[in-house]
Design an enzyme around this catalytic site. Structure first.
Site, mmCIF file in Angstrom:
data_model
loop_
_atom_site.group_PDB
_atom_site.id
_atom_site.type_symbol
_atom_site.label_atom_id
_atom_site.label_comp_id
_atom_site.label_asym_id
_atom_site.label_seq_id
_atom_site.Cartn_x
_atom_site.Cartn_y
_atom_site.Cartn_z
ATOM 1 N N GLY A 33 50.711 24.014 69.733
ATOM 2 C CA GLY A 33 49.551 23.428 69.436
ATOM 3 C C GLY A 33 49.286 21.914 69.733
ATOM 4 O O GLY A 33 49.980 21.506 70.486
ATOM 5 N N SER A 34 47.999 21.415 69.347
ATOM 6 C CA SER A 34 47.871 20.092 69.497
ATOM 7 C C SER A 34 48.753 19.237 69.165
ATOM 8 O O SER A 34 49.396 19.328 67.960
ATOM 9 C CB SER A 34 46.226 19.916 69.577
ATOM 10 O OG SER A 34 46.204 19.809 67.898
ATOM 11 N N ALA A 35 48.776 17.743 69.519
ATOM 12 C CA ALA A 35 49.453 16.740 69.018
ATOM 13 C C ALA A 35 49.035 16.297 67.793
ATOM 14 O O ALA A 35 49.611 16.173 66.747
ATOM 15 C CB ALA A 35 49.594 15.717 69.997
ATOM 16 N N ASN A 36 47.626 16.123 67.406
ATOM 17 C CA ASN A 36 47.207 15.901 66.062
ATOM 18 C C ASN A 36 47.709 16.670 65.051
ATOM 19 O O ASN A 36 47.973 16.253 63.977
ATOM 20 C CB ASN A 36 45.615 15.787 66.322
ATOM 21 C CG ASN A 36 45.099 14.782 67.213
ATOM 22 O OD1 ASN A 36 45.788 13.507 67.619
ATOM 23 N ND2 ASN A 36 43.917 14.810 67.613
ATOM 24 N N THR A 37 47.529 18.023 65.364
ATOM 25 C CA THR A 37 48.068 19.141 64.387
ATOM 26 C C THR A 37 49.539 18.974 64.122
ATOM 27 O O THR A 37 50.118 18.898 62.879
ATOM 28 C CB THR A 37 47.601 20.477 64.654
ATOM 29 O OG1 THR A 37 46.234 20.623 64.899
ATOM 30 C CG2 THR A 37 48.198 21.401 63.453
ATOM 31 N N GLY A 38 50.213 18.744 65.111
ATOM 32 C CA GLY A 38 51.673 18.544 65.136
ATOM 33 C C GLY A 38 52.041 17.556 64.296
ATOM 34 O O GLY A 38 52.931 17.418 63.356
ATOM 35 N N GLU A 92 56.062 22.126 69.553
ATOM 36 C CA GLU A 92 55.743 22.076 70.915
ATOM 37 C C GLU A 92 54.358 21.915 71.180
ATOM 38 O O GLU A 92 53.485 22.592 70.591
ATOM 39 C CB GLU A 92 56.214 23.410 71.596
ATOM 40 C CG GLU A 92 56.415 23.519 73.117
ATOM 41 C CD GLU A 92 54.836 23.357 73.884
ATOM 42 O OE1 GLU A 92 54.588 22.331 74.438
ATOM 43 O OE2 GLU A 92 54.375 24.395 73.863
ATOM 44 N N CYS A 109 49.124 23.514 78.357
ATOM 45 C CA CYS A 109 49.791 21.999 77.857
ATOM 46 C C CYS A 109 50.435 21.348 79.010
ATOM 47 O O CYS A 109 50.647 20.043 79.044
ATOM 48 C CB CYS A 109 50.777 22.239 76.691
ATOM 49 S SG CYS A 109 52.041 23.486 76.916
#
Length: 492
Positions: free
Chosen positions: A220-225, A243, A277
């Site tokens: 998913g997104s970098a922010n959630t990661g 990822e 992505c």
């Protein structure tokens, strides 16, 4: 009933969720989210099922997973339509996603044996063995852009390794998650081995906060990661595979066939409406007349790309984005770049209010400074001009992300230089950034992930290595270490 917990379909106790087609607005799916208590129930079911599932032979687990592959094949048309209608992507592309899901099965089986199978080395007095063991209960968070294929890339190798799973699809693609889970049900997985919890942020937070969780696999997104990484910091006992996205560069050097290079660029930047992505977000183009000709041709071909509905005939190259809100976010990002000094070459346009049909956008940012290093997840390509190849590499590496990078050039020497200097997990030469080989790792560095790439390497994070020194008998060594005395003399 939209949750699958311990072998039963149950009704969620959380908020009502309604999923609509992002283009037509048609209601496709509705149900209630899982609340925190139900997330806990799913975890307990997975924990109870783990010992028996892990003790099955690999062959027994393989039989069930291959049965799932057969069900994907026999239900390919139905699942293709579900994914296409829910995401907005054209039928042709959704069909390739289901095919990738099917192919993932055989690849994951082979990868397990190659990367995490058993090895034995004979020694003079015994043997040294390497085995792999499953972690236990794993949470899998799925994304919306490939709601079948990408979660499948975690779930299949995790099940083969002997783990049990709690799967949370993206809140934007609950129907696809539901449909895939029903095929797993038909495949005959024992109760509790794979559980489905639907929901958004609250469900995800409850899932990632579970104490009795052995790991979390996220796409998913970098922010959630980043949030998940912070939440699980200080817990080295839990495996975390991230990822995430990328602010991916594509460098155009000398070009012999302009149309071939334009085709590669469009495939890199605009396929899946820019919702991959690995999509090219930043285009670095050599200064000069050839670069000018390439850019003019890129704009001319890109402006012919007209998004369409999932079942349009003839099929469009791109469909809608995942939601009207997502499409509007791309338009807003373009407007902000223009306000910062960008020169619009092709303006992105919403074709119709209330839909997610968005045409591609191209904007030149040469000479503009102070730009945010963020991924715009949609069909928006930023362009910079460069004078030297060294300058192009420096500009390409000027990002906190590190997922994919590409070069279009006839010169192998320049690709060799890029291989040495690029900060990316995927570096392609005269191939689209969005292309990937299932027998190669898929993932990035920096803000794009934590060095646990998926695809062929997914087996690595689904099991831990166990080393053993072994002998079928025990005898006293003929030669003892200094200071050891096993004589029959009595010490007085």
């Amino acid at each position: 009933m939209t949750l699958w917990i311990n072998g039963d379909w149950v009704t969620g106790q959380g908020a009502l969720r309604v999923k609509r087609n992002p283009v037509s607005g048609e209601v496709l799916w509705q149900g209630n989210d899982a609340d925190a208590a139900q997330v806990g129930q799913a975890c307990r079911a997975a924990r109870a099922a783990f010992p028996r599932w892990a003790r099955l032979s690999f062959g027994d687990r393989q039989v069930r997973v291959e049965r799932f592959a057969g069900l994907l094949e026999s239900n390919k048309a139905e699942l293709t339509a579900i994914i296409a209608r829910e995401t907005g992507k054209p039928r042709w592309e959704a069909a390739t996603e289901v095919t990738a899901m099917i192919n993932k099965i055989a690849i994951s089986i082979k990868a397990y044996h190659v990367r995490t199978g058993e090895q034995r080395s004979e020694m003079p007095d015994g043997a040294a063995s390497l085995r792999h063991r499953p972690h236990g209960v794993l949470a899998v968070f799925g994304p919306y852009n490939f709601p079948g294929h990408l979660p499948n890339g975690h779930i299949v190798p995790a099940l083969l390794a002997g783990n049990t799973i709690i799967f949370k699809p993206s809140e934007l693609t609950p129907w696809s998650g539901d449909a895939v889970m029903r095929l797993w049900q038909q495949a005959g997985l024992p109760p509790g081995v794979l559980n489905l919890v639907q929901g958004g942020r609250a469900t995800g937070q409850a899932l990632s906060a579970l104490e009795d969780l052995d790991g979390l696999l996220f796409t998913g997104s970098a922010n959630t990661g980043y949030q998940l990484h912070r939440q699980l910091s200080g817990q080295p006992e839990k495996i975390l595979a991230l990822e995430m996205g990328g602010n991916n560069p594509l460098i155009i050097d000398e070009v012999a066939d302009i149309d071939a290079a334009v085709h590669l660029t469009i495939q890199s930047a605009f396929v899946t409406a820019g919702q991959r992505c690995t999509c090219a977000r930043r285009l670095f183009l050599k200064s000069g007349t050839q670069g000018d000709a390439f850019l003019a041709r890129l704009v001319a071909v890109s402006q012919r790309l007209t998004p369409g509905t999932w079942d349009d005939e003839p099929q469009p190259f791109i469909g809608g984005l995942i939601s009207e809100q997502a499409a509007q976010q791309v338009v807003t990002a373009w407007q902000e770049l223009e306000a910062m000094g960008g020169r619009t070459l092709l303006a992105p346009r919403l074709l119709q209010a209330g839909t997610s049909l968005l045409t591609p956008g191209i904007i030149e940012m040469t000479g503009v400074t102070g730009l945010p290093d963020e991924e715009v997840f949609g069909p928006l390509l930023r362009v910079w001009r460069y004078d030297t190849f060294d300058e192009a590499i420096r500009m390409a590496n000027n990002t906190r992300f590190g997922l994919s990078c590409g070069l279009v050039s006839p010169e192998r020497e320049k690709f060799d230089q890029l291989l040495l200097e690029a900060r990316a997990g995927i570096v392609n030469w005269n191939k689209p950034l969005t292309g990937a080989a299932s027998t190669a790792p898929f993932g990035g560095i920096g803000a794009s992930g934590n060095h646990r790439p998926s695809a062929w390497y997914a087996a690595d994070y689904c099991a831990w290595p166990m080393a053993s020194l072994e002998s079928d008998s025990l005898t006293l060594p003929a030669t003892l270490n200094p200071g050891l005395d096993f004589s029959d003399e009595v010490v007085r």
